[in-house]
Design a protein around this motif. Structure first.
Motif, short mmCIF file in Angstrom:
data_model
loop_
_atom_site.label_atom_id
_atom_site.label_comp_id
_atom_site.label_asym_id
_atom_site.label_seq_id
_atom_site.Cartn_x
_atom_site.Cartn_y
_atom_site.Cartn_z
N ASP A 151 -0.20 63.23 54.39
CA ASP A 151 -0.75 63.69 55.73
C ASP A 151 -2.20 64.36 55.62
OD1 ASP A 151 1.58 63.19 57.50
OD2 ASP A 151 2.40 65.43 57.25
N ILE A 160 -3.35 70.77 59.44
CA ILE A 160 -4.15 69.79 58.74
C ILE A 160 -5.12 69.27 59.90
CG2 ILE A 160 -3.93 67.46 57.83
CD1 ILE A 160 -1.16 68.32 57.18
N THR A 161 -4.60 69.03 60.86
CA THR A 161 -5.81 68.43 61.84
C THR A 161 -6.88 69.51 62.20
OG1 THR A 161 -4.14 67.01 63.10
CG2 THR A 161 -6.18 67.66 64.42
N ALA A 204 -5.60 62.37 57.30
CA ALA A 204 -6.57 63.52 58.00
C ALA A 204 -7.83 63.28 57.76
CB ALA A 204 -5.88 64.89 58.30
N THR A 233 2.31 71.16 55.23
CA THR A 233 3.46 70.92 56.29
C THR A 233 3.41 71.16 57.78
OG1 THR A 233 4.73 72.97 56.36
CG2 THR A 233 5.05 71.72 54.22
N SER A 234 2.10 71.67 58.05
CA SER A 234 1.76 71.81 59.31
C SER A 234 0.86 70.66 59.55
CB SER A 234 1.21 73.06 59.74
OG SER A 234 0.63 73.35 60.92
N GLN A 235 1.06 69.94 60.60
CA GLN A 235 0.18 68.94 61.02
C GLN A 235 -0.97 69.48 62.21
OE1 GLN A 235 0.40 65.27 60.49
NE2 GLN A 235 -1.84 65.74 60.98
#
Length: 249
Positions: free
Chosen positions: A120, A68-69, A124, A63-65
């Motif tokens: 997401d 993830i990035t 990524a 849930t954390s972009q």
């Protein structure tokens, strides 16, 4: 020799995710443990390393972009590509309320992890997957997300009320279909897998409790995921399967 198979599994610090990591690692795949909890994720990676498996950890709350990035950057720096992405992280926030009583705030939590988190992470990781000789995306779904089973009066799921969880898994299946069509002309396949009701904390079994009748072992729960992630004869794209075979969407 071709590239070593580098496999990222989200939510792999316990349960089906860890069992999948262990079995794929024993088959020679390089395992990247994705976990929200750093302590548990590092412990899981250490446990695999103690078994002789090449494994590492990336902090990955789906849930954390930002996480993830960063996970994609870390994997690129370590390996340069990704061969297998297993979207295993999931939640079930519903408490079997009727749809008329289910707070949408609870449903949003189901969707944030089970659907938006999956999309997401795929978005990524796609550049890394495209760098592999061939790649596989496996979305861990549920037969509870089958619209056909939910609508059939003879189905065991006909009377189930878990609108948020079931709808989020149906959405995962649609994402599988969408990505599989988009990537059909690449070397990347995208499939959904139902692990089944498994004796894990997520499945509702306390760690010190006996396994209820009808509940699978964690080995049985991981079996189809492991197959789709490792069997060279499994070439399907856009499928929804379980140990027993194909599931109706």
């Amino acid at each position: 020799m071709g590239q070593p198979i580098v496999t990222l599994i989200t939510g792999a610090d316990k349960g089906i995710g860890f069992q999948t990591a262990r079995e794929l690692g024993q088959l020679g795949q390089v395992i990247v443990i994705g976990a929200r909890n750093q302590r548990k994720g590092l412990s899981a990676a250490d446990a695999l390393q103690n078994m002789g498996i090449e494994a590492s950890f990336v902090q990955l709350d789906v849930t954390s972009q930002a996480q993830i990035t960063q996970a994609a950057v870390t994997i690129n720096d370590r390996y340069g590509y990704l061969s297998v992405l297993i979207n295993n992280a999931g939640v079930a926030m519903d408490n079997h309320q009727a749809a008329s009583d289910m707070p949408t705030a609870i449903m949003r939590k189901d969707f944030d992890v089970n659907f938006f988190g999956v999309v997401d992470v795929i978005q990524a990781m796609l550049p890394l997957l495209k760098k592999a000789d061939s790649a596989r995306i496996i979305n861990v779904s549920s037969n509870m997300g089958s619209l056909s089973l939910a609508a059939a009066p003879e189905s065991q799921f006909y009377g189930v009320n878990s609108l948020g969880y079931q709808a989020s898994k149906a959405a995962v299946n649609f994402a599988t279909i969408s990505f599989s069509k988009e990537l059909i002309d690449t070397s990347i396949t995208v499939n959904s897998v139902n692990p089944g009701w498994t004796a894990t904390e997520f499945g509702g079994r306390a760690s010190d409790a006996p396994t209820p009748a009808g509940m699978q072992t964690v080995t049985e729960g991981a079996a189809q995921i492991v197959k789709v992630a490792s069997d060279p004869t499994f070439t399907a794209n856009g499928s929804f399967t379980e140990n027993a075979g194909t599931i109706q969407w």
